[in-house]
Design a protein around this motif. Sequence first.
Motif, PDB file in Angstrom:
ATOM      1  N   PRO A  24      25.006  37.502  34.869  1.00  0.00           N
ATOM      2  CA  PRO A  24      26.480  37.491  34.847  1.00  0.00           C
ATOM      3  C   PRO A  24      27.033  38.908  34.728  1.00  0.00           C
ATOM      4  O   PRO A  24      26.421  39.780  34.117  1.00  0.00           O
ATOM      5  CB  PRO A  24      26.801  36.659  33.590  1.00  0.00           C
ATOM      6  N   GLU A  25      28.186  39.131  35.327  1.00  0.00           N
ATOM      7  CA  GLU A  25      28.813  40.448  35.262  1.00  0.00           C
ATOM      8  C   GLU A  25      29.397  40.686  33.872  1.00  0.00           C
ATOM      9  O   GLU A  25      29.665  39.753  33.110  1.00  0.00           O
ATOM     10  CB  GLU A  25      29.907  40.572  36.321  1.00  0.00           C
ATOM     11  N   ALA A  26      29.619  41.960  33.558  1.00  0.00           N
ATOM     12  CA  ALA A  26      30.025  42.336  32.201  1.00  0.00           C
ATOM     13  C   ALA A  26      31.518  42.148  31.933  1.00  0.00           C
ATOM     14  O   ALA A  26      31.954  42.261  30.792  1.00  0.00           O
ATOM     15  CB  ALA A  26      29.633  43.787  31.935  1.00  0.00           C
ATOM     16  N   SER A  27      32.319  41.904  32.974  1.00  0.00           N
ATOM     17  CA  SER A  27      33.756  41.689  32.782  1.00  0.00           C
ATOM     18  C   SER A  27      34.272  40.761  33.872  1.00  0.00           C
ATOM     19  O   SER A  27      33.663  40.611  34.931  1.00  0.00           O
ATOM     20  CB  SER A  27      34.515  43.021  32.825  1.00  0.00           C
ATOM     21  N   ASP A  28      35.418  40.121  33.597  1.00  0.00           N
ATOM     22  CA  ASP A  28      35.999  39.202  34.583  1.00  0.00           C
ATOM     23  C   ASP A  28      36.414  39.932  35.853  1.00  0.00           C
ATOM     24  O   ASP A  28      36.255  39.415  36.959  1.00  0.00           O
ATOM     25  CB  ASP A  28      37.206  38.480  33.968  1.00  0.00           C
ATOM     26  N   SER A  29      36.960  41.145  35.703  1.00  0.00           N
ATOM     27  CA  SER A  29      37.403  41.885  36.886  1.00  0.00           C
ATOM     28  C   SER A  29      36.214  42.276  37.760  1.00  0.00           C
ATOM     29  O   SER A  29      36.277  42.237  38.985  1.00  0.00           O
ATOM     30  CB  SER A  29      38.190  43.126  36.466  1.00  0.00           C
TER      31      SER A  29
END
Length: 292
Positions: free
Chosen positions: A139-144
């Motif tokens: 998973p990526e570290a931020s929503d953006s």
Amino acid sequence: MGLHDACWTRVILFFMRWLPAPVFTVMAYPFTAIGYLLAVTPREALRANLGALLPGRGSSCLAGFQVFIQFALTYLDRLWYLHFRREIDWEIIGREDFEALQKHADGALIFTVHSGNYDIGASLFARKFSRPIHTVRMPEASDSLKKLRSEELKEEERREPNLHIHYNEPGGHLGMELCRRLLAGEVVCVQGDRVIGDVAPTQASIDGVTYRIPRGPLILAEVTGVPCYPVFLTRRGRLSYRIEIGKPFFEGGRKPKADEISAAWLKVMHGFLLKHWDQWFVFEPLVTRDPP
């Protein structure tokens, strides 16, 4: 405006439209030095890993910066490739093993590490393969950043119909889906080195060094009994990479124990990291040296 916010990538993309690639390569050094000073937690985790892997020199500030700058230059290559369609120069080592993997009639697991350029390496495999390949991402570290990556990778899947990208989301059932794909005769590529988020870890030791590695890929190999191939990527220069395909460290055809797969994979991975430690892009504490 945190370290993992997608705004930084969008700023870089804006200037990449106007500045030539050699200028960006030079500019990467001072900006990476600033990031190296500010990113205390990942920097110290990285230095701890390198200190355990390379006693006496791995924990130095210079060694840590070498990894940071390689990561920065690799990230620029990724953006040039995905957003501006710059061609990548590939050196392929192990073509016979690549052909054997391609001709293998049943499912197969590809084990790799977070080095070189995972995304463009997956695209190369999908382009050369005449069969589907499934890659797994953390998973990526931020929503953006998640939104930006989703846009990039959907476009890449559109360009490469054999490429299928999966996120290992918390609470999901990705393991069951990948198991089904392997038993259906498809190829799955996993990172065998990163333990972040909800990834279940296991420990394995070699040459006085203990690694925390993800348990999921080992269980996939145990349940399916498919052959396991090591594939490593390294950066040679701007938009130039080497891909190494090795002989399977597990030949398949039977149901091995996860510990057997772990020991075989660790031997291959450890040998690669000793040679290419400056391209191992993990910023979490994963390696410790055993007491004498």
